[in-house]
Design a protein around this motif. Sequence first.
Motif, PDB file in Angstrom:
ATOM      1  N   VAL A  16      11.190  -0.087 -40.022  1.00  0.00           N
ATOM      2  CA  VAL A  16      12.265  -0.585 -39.169  1.00  0.00           C
ATOM      3  C   VAL A  16      11.974  -0.266 -37.711  1.00  0.00           C
ATOM      4  CG1 VAL A  16      14.734  -0.408 -38.638  1.00  0.00           C
ATOM      5  CG2 VAL A  16      13.959  -0.306 -41.013  1.00  0.00           C
ATOM      6  N   LYS A  17      12.223  -1.260 -36.861  1.00  0.00           N
ATOM      7  CA  LYS A  17      12.140  -1.089 -35.406  1.00  0.00           C
ATOM      8  C   LYS A  17      13.543  -1.275 -34.859  1.00  0.00           C
ATOM      9  CE  LYS A  17      10.350  -0.967 -31.222  1.00  0.00           C
ATOM     10  NZ  LYS A  17      11.528  -0.508 -30.499  1.00  0.00           N
ATOM     11  N   PHE A  18      14.082  -0.211 -34.243  1.00  0.00           N
ATOM     12  CA  PHE A  18      15.389  -0.275 -33.600  1.00  0.00           C
ATOM     13  C   PHE A  18      15.215  -0.708 -32.146  1.00  0.00           C
ATOM     14  CE2 PHE A  18      16.158   2.907 -36.968  1.00  0.00           C
ATOM     15  CZ  PHE A  18      17.232   2.300 -37.596  1.00  0.00           C
ATOM     16  N   GLY A  29       7.625   3.122 -31.903  1.00  0.00           N
ATOM     17  CA  GLY A  29       8.993   3.456 -32.264  1.00  0.00           C
ATOM     18  C   GLY A  29       9.448   3.001 -33.637  1.00  0.00           C
ATOM     19  N   LYS A  30       8.552   2.524 -34.471  1.00  0.00           N
ATOM     20  CA  LYS A  30       8.949   2.121 -35.823  1.00  0.00           C
ATOM     21  C   LYS A  30       9.102   3.366 -36.705  1.00  0.00           C
ATOM     22  CE  LYS A  30       6.857  -2.449 -35.752  1.00  0.00           C
ATOM     23  NZ  LYS A  30       5.915  -3.358 -36.396  1.00  0.00           N
ATOM     24  N   VAL A  31      10.006   3.259 -37.689  1.00  0.00           N
ATOM     25  CA  VAL A  31      10.237   4.360 -38.621  1.00  0.00           C
ATOM     26  C   VAL A  31      10.258   3.836 -40.051  1.00  0.00           C
ATOM     27  CG1 VAL A  31      11.483   5.871 -37.027  1.00  0.00           C
ATOM     28  CG2 VAL A  31      12.745   4.158 -38.325  1.00  0.00           C
ATOM     29  N   LYS A  32       9.883   4.722 -40.975  1.00  0.00           N
ATOM     30  CA  LYS A  32       9.984   4.399 -42.394  1.00  0.00           C
ATOM     31  C   LYS A  32      11.408   4.710 -42.847  1.00  0.00           C
ATOM     32  CE  LYS A  32       5.249   5.311 -43.842  1.00  0.00           C
ATOM     33  NZ  LYS A  32       4.409   6.124 -44.742  1.00  0.00           N
ATOM     34  N   VAL A  33      12.023   3.751 -43.543  1.00  0.00           N
ATOM     35  CA  VAL A  33      13.385   3.915 -44.036  1.00  0.00           C
ATOM     36  C   VAL A  33      13.387   3.702 -45.542  1.00  0.00           C
ATOM     37  CG1 VAL A  33      15.707   2.916 -44.027  1.00  0.00           C
ATOM     38  CG2 VAL A  33      14.462   3.199 -41.875  1.00  0.00           C
ATOM     39  N   TYR A  45      22.832   2.015 -33.679  1.00  0.00           N
ATOM     40  CA  TYR A  45      21.477   1.495 -33.490  1.00  0.00           C
ATOM     41  C   TYR A  45      21.410   0.072 -34.031  1.00  0.00           C
ATOM     42  CZ  TYR A  45      19.963   6.258 -32.525  1.00  0.00           C
ATOM     43  OH  TYR A  45      19.814   7.503 -31.981  1.00  0.00           O
ATOM     44  N   SER A  46      20.814  -0.822 -33.247  1.00  0.00           N
ATOM     45  CA  SER A  46      20.641  -2.210 -33.678  1.00  0.00           C
ATOM     46  C   SER A  46      19.222  -2.400 -34.194  1.00  0.00           C
ATOM     47  CB  SER A  46      20.867  -3.178 -32.515  1.00  0.00           C
ATOM     48  OG  SER A  46      22.189  -3.098 -32.065  1.00  0.00           O
ATOM     49  N   VAL A  47      19.099  -3.078 -35.326  1.00  0.00           N
ATOM     50  CA  VAL A  47      17.782  -3.359 -35.893  1.00  0.00           C
ATOM     51  C   VAL A  47      17.165  -4.527 -35.141  1.00  0.00           C
ATOM     52  CG1 VAL A  47      16.534  -4.125 -37.954  1.00  0.00           C
ATOM     53  CG2 VAL A  47      18.417  -2.472 -38.168  1.00  0.00           C
TER      54      VAL A  47
END
Length: 173
Positions: A68-70, A23-27, A54-56
């Motif tokens: 980032v992992k929410f 579930g990690k994303v590039k920001v 969304y909470s980090v």
Amino acid sequence: MSSRLSKDFFPIGKISKPKGLKGKVKVFLYNVDSNILDKDIILWIRDNDSFLKYSVESFEKSAKYYLVKFKNILDRDSAQNICEKKIYISRKDLPDKKGTYLIDLIGFLVVDELNVSYGKVIDIIHLPTNNSLLIDYNNKEIMIPIIDNFIELFDYEDEVIRVKNSDFFIKEC
């Protein structure tokens, strides 16, 4: 939880794509030097006319982006659903709640040294080289880089931006 659209939300970056299976994303942040991301910070993603909260949970900084992992995104499929979307922060979550930010310039009147009006700022454009003011001038959009060569004064009290060297960016219109 969602919140209606408000001028209290500031775009700070964009989610690019998922990375890995958890579930990690590039920001990519508009301000690459920003220290805005923090564990447990609340970020918002626009969904039509609402913002979703969304909470980090965690983040890692690389040379070009943040990973980032929410908390509420648990797998790659869920992460895919928020990709290619802008992320926002609420003014109440900004480090300096009373400070002035570029987004506050939207709506300011742009004039030159002779008080000739060029219209109002309709948006702030974040470019790799600099930020720019997007102005509606005679039904055309023009960009003015926010650099010393073009900006003489920001008058926050009267909501006016005084530009210089206007012949450079106006001549094309």
